[in-house]
Design a protein around this motif. Structure first.
Motif, PDB file in Angstrom:
ATOM      1  N   PRO A   1       0.816  -1.225   0.000  1.00  0.00           N
ATOM      2  CA  PRO A   1       0.000   0.000   0.000  1.00  0.00           C
ATOM      3  C   PRO A   1       0.846   1.269   0.000  1.00  0.00           C
ATOM      4  CG  PRO A   1      -0.834  -1.578   1.602  1.00  0.00           C
ATOM      5  CD  PRO A   1       0.489  -2.100   1.149  1.00  0.00           C
ATOM      6  N   ILE A   2       1.972   1.240   0.734  1.00  0.00           N
ATOM      7  CA  ILE A   2       2.849   2.411   0.778  1.00  0.00           C
ATOM      8  C   ILE A   2       3.466   2.657  -0.592  1.00  0.00           C
ATOM      9  CG2 ILE A   2       4.947   3.370   1.804  1.00  0.00           C
ATOM     10  CD1 ILE A   2       4.302   1.674   4.305  1.00  0.00           C
ATOM     11  N   LEU A   3       3.945   1.575  -1.225  1.00  0.00           N
ATOM     12  CA  LEU A   3       4.546   1.698  -2.550  1.00  0.00           C
ATOM     13  C   LEU A   3       3.521   2.137  -3.579  1.00  0.00           C
ATOM     14  CD1 LEU A   3       6.882  -1.447  -2.618  1.00  0.00           C
ATOM     15  CD2 LEU A   3       7.533   0.960  -2.297  1.00  0.00           C
ATOM     16  N   MET A   4       2.263   1.724  -3.395  1.00  0.00           N
ATOM     17  CA  MET A   4       1.191   2.123  -4.298  1.00  0.00           C
ATOM     18  C   MET A   4       1.018   3.644  -4.282  1.00  0.00           C
ATOM     19  SD  MET A   4      -1.405   0.769  -6.163  1.00  0.00           S
ATOM     20  CE  MET A   4      -3.091   1.062  -6.674  1.00  0.00           C
ATOM     21  N   THR A   5       0.958   4.195  -3.087  1.00  0.00           N
ATOM     22  CA  THR A   5       0.744   5.635  -2.966  1.00  0.00           C
ATOM     23  C   THR A   5       1.976   6.425  -3.400  1.00  0.00           C
ATOM     24  OG1 THR A   5      -0.857   5.302  -1.184  1.00  0.00           O
ATOM     25  CG2 THR A   5       0.167   7.474  -1.353  1.00  0.00           C
ATOM     26  N   ILE A   6       3.154   5.969  -3.011  1.00  0.00           N
ATOM     27  CA  ILE A   6       4.386   6.629  -3.449  1.00  0.00           C
ATOM     28  C   ILE A   6       4.505   6.568  -4.968  1.00  0.00           C
ATOM     29  CG2 ILE A   6       6.910   6.518  -3.414  1.00  0.00           C
ATOM     30  CD1 ILE A   6       6.718   5.565  -0.528  1.00  0.00           C
ATOM     31  N   GLY A   7       4.191   5.403  -5.531  1.00  0.00           N
ATOM     32  CA  GLY A   7       4.248   5.247  -6.983  1.00  0.00           C
ATOM     33  C   GLY A   7       3.279   6.168  -7.699  1.00  0.00           C
ATOM     34  N   GLY A   8       2.086   6.347  -7.123  1.00  0.00           N
ATOM     35  CA  GLY A   8       1.122   7.264  -7.721  1.00  0.00           C
ATOM     36  C   GLY A   8       1.616   8.696  -7.712  1.00  0.00           C
ATOM     37  N   LEU A   9       2.208   9.108  -6.599  1.00  0.00           N
ATOM     38  CA  LEU A   9       2.761  10.461  -6.511  1.00  0.00           C
ATOM     39  C   LEU A   9       3.894  10.664  -7.515  1.00  0.00           C
ATOM     40  CD1 LEU A   9       2.847  10.837  -2.621  1.00  0.00           C
ATOM     41  CD2 LEU A   9       1.413  12.153  -4.193  1.00  0.00           C
ATOM     42  N   LEU A  10       4.811   9.699  -7.571  1.00  0.00           N
ATOM     43  CA  LEU A  10       5.935   9.808  -8.504  1.00  0.00           C
ATOM     44  C   LEU A  10       5.455   9.814  -9.952  1.00  0.00           C
ATOM     45  CD1 LEU A  10       8.577   7.445  -6.824  1.00  0.00           C
ATOM     46  CD2 LEU A  10       8.626   9.943  -6.968  1.00  0.00           C
TER      47      LEU A  10
ATOM     48  N   ASP B   1      -5.612  -8.155  13.200  1.00  0.00           N
ATOM     49  CA  ASP B   1      -5.380  -8.190  11.754  1.00  0.00           C
ATOM     50  C   ASP B   1      -6.390  -7.327  11.006  1.00  0.00           C
ATOM     51  OD1 ASP B   1      -3.182  -9.810  11.930  1.00  0.00           O
ATOM     52  OD2 ASP B   1      -4.292 -11.679  11.668  1.00  0.00           O
ATOM     53  N   ARG B   2      -7.619  -7.271  11.524  1.00  0.00           N
ATOM     54  CA  ARG B   2      -8.629  -6.427  10.883  1.00  0.00           C
ATOM     55  C   ARG B   2      -8.224  -4.959  10.931  1.00  0.00           C
ATOM     56  NH1 ARG B   2     -14.228  -9.013  13.389  1.00  0.00           N
ATOM     57  NH2 ARG B   2     -14.005 -11.089  12.468  1.00  0.00           N
ATOM     58  N   TRP B   3      -7.766  -4.519  12.075  1.00  0.00           N
ATOM     59  CA  TRP B   3      -7.375  -3.112  12.211  1.00  0.00           C
ATOM     60  C   TRP B   3      -6.112  -2.800  11.427  1.00  0.00           C
ATOM     61  CZ3 TRP B   3     -10.343   0.696  13.677  1.00  0.00           C
ATOM     62  CH2 TRP B   3     -11.458   0.425  14.476  1.00  0.00           C
ATOM     63  N   LEU B   4      -5.198  -3.758  11.339  1.00  0.00           N
ATOM     64  CA  LEU B   4      -3.998  -3.559  10.524  1.00  0.00           C
ATOM     65  C   LEU B   4      -4.373  -3.433   9.049  1.00  0.00           C
ATOM     66  CD1 LEU B   4      -1.433  -6.019  12.157  1.00  0.00           C
ATOM     67  CD2 LEU B   4      -1.310  -3.519  12.111  1.00  0.00           C
ATOM     68  N   THR B   5      -5.317  -4.265   8.612  1.00  0.00           N
ATOM     69  CA  THR B   5      -5.763  -4.202   7.223  1.00  0.00           C
ATOM     70  C   THR B   5      -6.418  -2.866   6.930  1.00  0.00           C
ATOM     71  OG1 THR B   5      -6.115  -6.596   7.175  1.00  0.00           O
ATOM     72  CG2 THR B   5      -7.223  -5.302   5.478  1.00  0.00           C
ATOM     73  N   ILE B   6      -7.224  -2.388   7.859  1.00  0.00           N
ATOM     74  CA  ILE B   6      -7.873  -1.091   7.691  1.00  0.00           C
ATOM     75  C   ILE B   6      -6.836   0.020   7.620  1.00  0.00           C
ATOM     76  CG2 ILE B   6      -9.351   0.597   8.853  1.00  0.00           C
ATOM     77  CD1 ILE B   6     -10.926  -1.914   9.913  1.00  0.00           C
ATOM     78  N   LEU B   7      -5.807  -0.071   8.453  1.00  0.00           N
ATOM     79  CA  LEU B   7      -4.726   0.921   8.420  1.00  0.00           C
ATOM     80  C   LEU B   7      -4.029   0.920   7.068  1.00  0.00           C
ATOM     81  CD1 LEU B   7      -2.958   2.997   9.872  1.00  0.00           C
ATOM     82  CD2 LEU B   7      -1.556   1.098  10.709  1.00  0.00           C
ATOM     83  N   MET B   8      -3.797  -0.261   6.504  1.00  0.00           N
ATOM     84  CA  MET B   8      -3.161  -0.351   5.193  1.00  0.00           C
ATOM     85  C   MET B   8      -4.054   0.257   4.107  1.00  0.00           C
ATOM     86  SD  MET B   8      -0.172  -1.584   5.665  1.00  0.00           S
ATOM     87  CE  MET B   8      -0.224  -0.626   7.203  1.00  0.00           C
TER      88      MET B   8
ATOM     89  N   PHE C   1     -16.901  -5.273   9.824  1.00  0.00           N
ATOM     90  CA  PHE C   1     -15.708  -6.025  10.246  1.00  0.00           C
ATOM     91  C   PHE C   1     -14.975  -5.349  11.397  1.00  0.00           C
ATOM     92  CE2 PHE C   1     -16.417  -6.953   5.746  1.00  0.00           C
ATOM     93  CZ  PHE C   1     -16.467  -8.329   5.766  1.00  0.00           C
ATOM     94  N   LEU C   2     -15.430  -4.166  11.812  1.00  0.00           N
ATOM     95  CA  LEU C   2     -14.699  -3.426  12.824  1.00  0.00           C
ATOM     96  C   LEU C   2     -14.950  -3.925  14.240  1.00  0.00           C
ATOM     97  CD1 LEU C   2     -15.109   0.235  11.501  1.00  0.00           C
ATOM     98  CD2 LEU C   2     -13.191  -1.313  11.174  1.00  0.00           C
ATOM     99  N   PHE C   3     -16.079  -4.585  14.433  1.00  0.00           N
ATOM    100  CA  PHE C   3     -16.445  -4.950  15.809  1.00  0.00           C
ATOM    101  C   PHE C   3     -16.771  -6.446  15.908  1.00  0.00           C
ATOM    102  CE2 PHE C   3     -17.838  -0.637  14.838  1.00  0.00           C
ATOM    103  CZ  PHE C   3     -17.095   0.086  15.752  1.00  0.00           C
TER     104      PHE C   3
END
Length: 227
Positions: A43-52, A120-127, A225-227
């Motif tokens: 996800p980080i590379l996706m956003t960085i790639g979009g900006l670049l 894992d649900r909250w980590l996925t949401i963060l991503m 999925f949050l609760f």
């Protein structure tokens, strides 16, 4: 946005390659040696790639203008874009089910969330918080140059946006085929459902319009999925 000028065809090509790579690294399995890091890094590379991609195609100053705050009164436009997107998806899926007996399919991420524990649900949401802007940036790297080309070929603003948006929807469809288990019918609905998101770029005069609507779209679906 239709008045934007690509820096050069070489820059456009390089920016397009960055966009393609950003999508590929998200949907394709990474090598076994580093595959454990894909969940966090993609996800980080996706956003960085979009900006670049956009910087390469249009330059940093143009990127800043594309991501400027929405014009006054845009909140209602974003909400309406979200509603219209869902109406399109519901209608298309309804027609496919009734008329063509198309089976339903769920996005891979929702299948995984159903089986995941709370952490894992909250980590996925963060991503997803990181990834969603990247998706809109990547789509703009694909779509805006088409819009600019049509406009500079003296196509009217209406048809320039329509043509670019429809081509963008087709690209979005094929990018989501793996996520929906190659169910072309459901992907068709998802692709057409992003049409209002792209039009929000124009009506709000900012890519933020599409990003905010995309956030609402995905997080409304995530609530169970949050609760």
């Amino acid at each position: 946005m239709e008045n934007l000028k690509v820096l050069s065809w070489q820059c456009w090509l390089l920016g397009l390659l960055f966009a393609v790579f950003s999508v590929a690294q998200l949907i394709c399995p990474w090598p076994d040696l580093i595959v454990d890091y894909q969940f966090y890094c993609s996800p980080i590379l996706m956003t960085i790639g979009g900006l670049l991609s956009l910087i390469l195609i249009y330059g940093l100053d143009s990127l800043k203008r594309l991501l400027a705050p929405m014009k006054k009164g845009s909140v209602l436009r974003v909400i309406w874009g979200f509603v219209l997107s869902n109406l399109i998806i519901i209608v298309v899926i309804g027609v496919l089910i009734v008329g063509f007996h198309t089976p339903l399919a769920t996005h891979n991420i929702f299948t995984e969330l159903h089986q995941a524990d709370k952490l894992d649900r909250w980590l996925t949401i963060l991503m997803l918080v990181v990834q969603i802007p990247g998706e809109e940036l990547i789509m703009s790297a694909f779509t805006l140059p088409i819009l600019n080309y049509c406009y500079f070929k003296n196509v009217s603003i209406f048809w320039s946006w329509t043509i670019a948006n429809l081509i963008g929807c087709i690209i979005f469809m094929f990018l989501h085929l793996p996520a929906y288990q190659d169910n072309f019918g459901i992907v068709l609905a998802v692709g057409l459902g992003r049409y209002p998101f792209t039009m929000l770029w124009r009506s709000t005069n900012s890519l933020r319009g599409g990003i905010y609507a995309h956030y609402i779209q995905d997080f409304v679906r995530l609530v169970p999925f949050l609760f």
